[in-house]
Scaffold this active site. Structure first.
Site, mmCIF file in Angstrom:
data_model
loop_
_atom_site.group_PDB
_atom_site.id
_atom_site.type_symbol
_atom_site.label_atom_id
_atom_site.label_comp_id
_atom_site.label_asym_id
_atom_site.label_seq_id
_atom_site.Cartn_x
_atom_site.Cartn_y
_atom_site.Cartn_z
ATOM 1 N N GLY A 598 0.806 -1.206 0.000
ATOM 2 C CA GLY A 598 0.000 0.000 0.000
ATOM 3 C C GLY A 598 0.843 1.261 0.000
ATOM 4 O O GLY A 598 0.438 2.305 -0.504
ATOM 5 N N GLY A 600 3.916 1.614 -1.499
ATOM 6 C CA GLY A 600 4.527 1.790 -2.810
ATOM 7 C C GLY A 600 5.313 0.553 -3.175
ATOM 8 O O GLY A 600 5.049 -0.547 -2.672
ATOM 9 N N LYS A 615 12.220 1.390 -0.291
ATOM 10 C CA LYS A 615 10.769 1.449 -0.393
ATOM 11 C C LYS A 615 10.394 2.867 -0.828
ATOM 12 O O LYS A 615 10.556 3.819 -0.068
ATOM 13 C CB LYS A 615 10.126 1.105 0.953
ATOM 14 C CG LYS A 615 8.602 1.009 0.939
ATOM 15 C CD LYS A 615 8.021 0.903 2.347
ATOM 16 C CE LYS A 615 8.390 -0.396 3.014
ATOM 17 N NZ LYS A 615 7.662 -0.546 4.317
ATOM 18 N N ASP A 711 0.230 -4.554 12.810
ATOM 19 C CA ASP A 711 0.137 -5.300 11.547
ATOM 20 C C ASP A 711 1.121 -6.466 11.544
ATOM 21 O O ASP A 711 1.868 -6.671 10.584
ATOM 22 C CB ASP A 711 0.400 -4.378 10.360
ATOM 23 C CG ASP A 711 -0.133 -4.967 9.039
ATOM 24 O OD1 ASP A 711 -1.016 -5.853 9.094
ATOM 25 O OD2 ASP A 711 0.329 -4.546 7.966
#
Length: 893
Positions: A598, A600, A615, A711
């Site tokens: 999400g 990139g 990233k 997460d």
């Protein structure tokens, strides 16, 4: 049919304590209190050191039982009692050395002995903390009634309380605490109250306890006329439950070859349906030289006519404990241990333990509030009669001078403290600052000295403060004075002759009043000016951003916002900042993408001969910017060997990226998938689990403030060339909790399949939300399945799948078949038990990450030394028991 009926909890009488075998042991983890005793003493049979209860309770009176009951057969610890004729609730406070989140055996014993010379047997309630444990109902003056429970406290102290219910004065004879192994007696919910614990084959006038049992469990004899007793002089090697060798050296077996089984049955008190946990201990103790070559012993275990476990053969001189990981529910139970058709020898049983689940639903007062009020009590040496046990719960026993808030969901909080006219001396206790929810504080009419502390002005909810009638001195803190002036706090400070409201104290009252009238408007004016200035600056920057954003990209807008933030963490690593042209060079113009999310795309690169992963933020990702900022902010201030390392960053116009060390072996999800041709073996999986757990534990406990990842999943656990695992992707992480808070309410974020159900439903975030997610990862490691199956072979959630397998008794098929059973099965089942605890619906039953790290390391130790485990023990964890309570007995087999 040989049966034995257990009708109620065991009564222990002093006359039973005739034969106890003594060996040298220490008593680490023991608390042994002789209630009402005048001096410490050592039990001359067990060697247990008993202390007086002076350091455990502030109330009650010491009494001695009548001489006619104090016979030479009675242990000294039962000759005294502590009686509680005053106050409704009186509480002992136990502080075990290991503290909270450990498993303890707690035992309370009562012998009336007509100590009050009334010959009236009292009845009263026994509480564990804020929850009722049981009712003490005595029917005889000479019997010793014992209640025992296995409990994991959520605080560093344990309250055991006696509550007067109007049916006689409460008393207690002995109170004991013993620390147990955390990985032995485990329940899904509640605590485990002892129903029966029996040594099969023990002589009728014996019991076994410390020092034969290093945990000081009390084992009573279990014999029946239809049974023969077999025994051995050899030592039986224990397992994690540590059944005493003395207990395991005897066993019972049918005395008639036509009787193929050993039967035991019992009913719950009052035929009330209850949840039971059963533990059956086995060991083959018949010497090899006494067996013929063709003789074998193989058994099945049935409960209420349903096969529970089997077939299996007890191991020679090695303890096997067979038990369930979920409770059996019912009011009547019948166990049959039957030999199989392949067995030439009759079945045996060495020992049995039966526990009922005791639910303890009421929450205790917030831990920080309890610590604060206990420190205040100690600071002032308060001896208030009912300041015992939990300060707020149950609400019928709130301490005098306290008011508490209750919302039915969170722990109670202290909102009011009244210590007026309590004889307080010294200064205002600093611990009051930790009562962060307090609204009313009354310390009036005492002899308090010193200055008024500034922290009183910083208590966010304080509305009323009464300090009048003391000897306070100095100047009132400015913040407190201002809050009093604007009436946000109702302040009373009269009758403190040396206390000044403002500086300088020497000025005349009228002059001081004029100054006061002048100071406040000036402060208000300056504050108003600064507010206007800040507002103007905000409008200016807002207009400027709008102008810059006209015709620009989303990334340009968020980059301007990020630039304005002047993030101090990024400022600290200016030397790690890279230009966009340098990023192009490092990645060879982004020629190799190694990942996408999400945020990139992630690209491979070389920097100073080191491999890196870059990233890059997608230009269309507004959410990605927030994650970029959160991750950069976190990784510039936290460093741990099991967290991915931030090498640098790029922030040049719309081009934003984070540069990490390159993890050449990808993520854990790939290694557990069918796509990986080289399956991770069990030892490698455990090492990965330890690495990831240590990274998460550092976020929870090593960071100030603590961090919640939010997460945790197998794709966010990356492996380097040495298969060392590191936790990655901190874009959703957030600081939590604020000091004094136990949870936060926040929007739900994360990945389906790993989301904590409680967090998903309530938006209530705690560190246990991460624990649930990590538990799902552990199940993936064990089973090789995805969190949510995406094909016909792996439908549904992995937690549901594991539960369905266990409910069928098909334990062997839980482990990943690609492991080809090349593992220590005790290690697998121990990790499975941990994973199921982590994914418990009840978050209070989930372990902390510190406990998780410890448990996985124990699993690795078991795997690393398989030969040792094969010589030492075997523990079999069983699925949920399926009962058919309508059957009267087992069918013929």
């Amino acid at each position: 049919m040989a049966k034995l009926y257990f009708l109620f909890a065991i009564l222990l009488h002093g006359a039973l304590l005739l034969v106890v075998h003594v060996h040298g042991q220490d008593q680490q983890g023991f608390i042994s209190v002789d209630c009402g005793a005048s001096e410490d003493h050592t039990d001359n049979i067990t060697g247990i050191k008993y202390t007086t209860d002076d350091n455990y309770i502030d109330s009650g009176v010491s009494k001695t039982i009548l001489r006619e009951f104090n016979t030479r057969f009675l242990d000294k610890k039962y000759s005294n009692v502590r009686s509680f004729p005053e106050e409704t609730r009186n509480c002992y406070t136990l502080r075990p050395t290991a503290g909270k989140n450990h498993s303890y055996l707690i035992r309370a014993s009562f012998m009336y002995g007509n100590y009050d010379d009334k010959s009236q047997f009292p009845e009263f309630d026994l509480y564990l903390g804020v929850n009722k444990w049981n009712t003490v109902k005595l029917m005889d003056a000479s019997n010793i009634t014992t209640f025992e429970i296995i409990h994991v406290p959520q605080s560093d102290y344990i309250h055991v309380c006696l509550v007067n219910t109007g049916s006689g004065v409460p008393f207690i004879s002995v109170l004991e605490l013993r620390q147990l192994n955390n990985n032995s007696y485990i329940t899904q919910t509640g605590s485990l109250e002892l129903f029966a614990r029996s040594d099969c084959g023990l002589s009728p006038n014996e019991i076994v306890r410390y020092q034969d049992d290093t945990l000081d469990r009390i084992w009573s004899p279990l014999n029946f006329e239809a049974w023969d007793v077999i025994n051995t002089s050899s030592s039986v090697v224990p397992n994690n439950f540590l059944p005493p060798p003395t207990v395991m050296s005897t066993a019972i077996t049918p005395n008639n070859v036509d009787n193929t089984g050993v039967g035991i049955s019992w009913r719950s008190e009052g035929n009330v349906s209850k949840d039971f946990y059963l533990y059956l201990h086995f060991a083959e103790i018949v010497e090899f030289d006494e067996l013929q070559d063709n003789q074998t012993r193989e058994v099945n275990i049935f409960i209420n006519n349903e096969l529970w476990y089997g077939p299996f053969s007890p191991n020679y001189l090695r303890a096997i404990t067979i038990y369930s990981i979920t409770p059996a529910t019912g009011s009547y139970f019948e166990i049959w241990i039957n030999r199989t058709t392949n067995s030439t020898l009759l079945p045996i049983l060495n020992a049995i333990e039966i526990y009922t689940v005791k639910q303890l639903p009421n929450p205790q007062t917030d831990q920080n509030d309890v610590d604060a009020i206990m420190n205040i009590k100690s600071f002032y040496g308060l001896k208030l009669k009912n300041w015992q046990g939990d300060p707020c719960a149950p609400d019928t026993y709130v301490w005098n001078g306290l008011n508490c808030s209750y919302d039915g969901f969170s722990p109670p909080r202290i909102v009011s403290l009244n210590l007026s006219s309590s004889g307080l001396t010294a200064k205002i206790a600093p611990y009051i600052s930790n009562l962060t929810m307090i609204q009313t504080l009354d310390l009036s009419n005492n002899n308090l000295t010193g200055t008024v502390p500034d922290y009183l002005s910083q208590l966010p909810f304080l509305k009323t403060l009464n300090l009048q009638g003391n000897n306070l001195s100095g100047t009132l803190p400015v913040g407190l004075y201002e809050k009093s002036k604007n009436q946000s706090i109702l302040l009373s400070v009269e009758e403190n002759p040396n206390l000044c409201l403002t500086d300088p104290c020497q000025e005349k009252k009228q002059k001081k009043k004029n100054n006061d009238d002048f100071v406040v408007p000036v402060v208000a004016s300056v504050g108003g000016f600064m507010g206007l200035l800040l507002a103007a600056l905000a409008i200016y920057w807002g207009l400027k951003r709008k102008k810059q954003a006209a015709g620009g990209t989303t990334a340009t807008k968020v980059n301007a916002e990020f630039s304005d933030k002047k993030d101090e963490e990024l400022e600290m690593v200016k030397k790690q900042q890279f230009t966009y042209s340098e990023i192009l060079s490092v990645t060879n113009n982004f020629d190799r993408a190694v990942g996408k999310g999400g945020f990139g795309t992630v690209y491979y690169g070389h920097l100073n001969e080191n491999e890196v992963a870059i990233k890059m933020l997608s230009h269309s990702s507004a959410q990605g910017f927030k994650e970029f900022h959160a991750e950069a902010k976190l990784l510039t201030r936290v460093h741990h060997r099991n967290l991915t390392t931030l090498v640098g960053y790029c922030m040049e116009g719309p081009n934003m990226g984070l540069i990490y060390e390159y993890m050449s072996n990808g993520d854990l999800a790939w290694h557990l998938s069918d796509r990986n041709p080289h399956t991770l073996n069990w030892e490698e999986r455990l090492k990965v689990a330890i690495d990831a757990a240590q990274g998460l534990e550092y976020l929870h406990n090593g960071c100030k403030p603590p961090m919640i990842h939010r997460d945790v999943k197998s794709t966010n656990i990356l492996l380097n060339e040495k298969l060392q695992a590191k936790l990655a992707d901190f874009g959703l992480s957030r600081a939590f909790p604020a000091e004094g808070d136990s949870h936060a309410f926040t929007a739900v974020v994360g990945t389906p399949g790993y989301l904590d159900p409680e967090y998903y439903v309530s938006n209530r975030l705690t560190e246990k939300s991460d624990v649930f997610s990590f538990g799902v990862v552990l199940l993936e490691i064990i089973t090789g399945r995805q969190a949510i199956g995406k094909n016909s072979d792996q439908n549904g959630h992995v937690v549901e799948w594991v539960n369905s397998i266990l409910s069928k008794g098909d334990i062997q098929n839980v482990a990943d078949p690609r492991l080809q059973q090349e593992y220590d099965k005790n290690s697998v089942w121990k990790l499975l038990e941990l994973a199921m605890a982590c994914t418990s619906i009840n978050l209070t039953k989930r372990p902390t990450m510190s406990q998780v790290v410890t448990e996985i390391k124990q699993c690795l130790a078991m795997e690393m030394d398989k030969s040792f485990n094969n010589d030492v023990s075997e523990i079999i964890e069983l699925p949920e028991i399926i009962l058919n309570t309508e059957q009267e007995g087992p069918k013929s087999r």
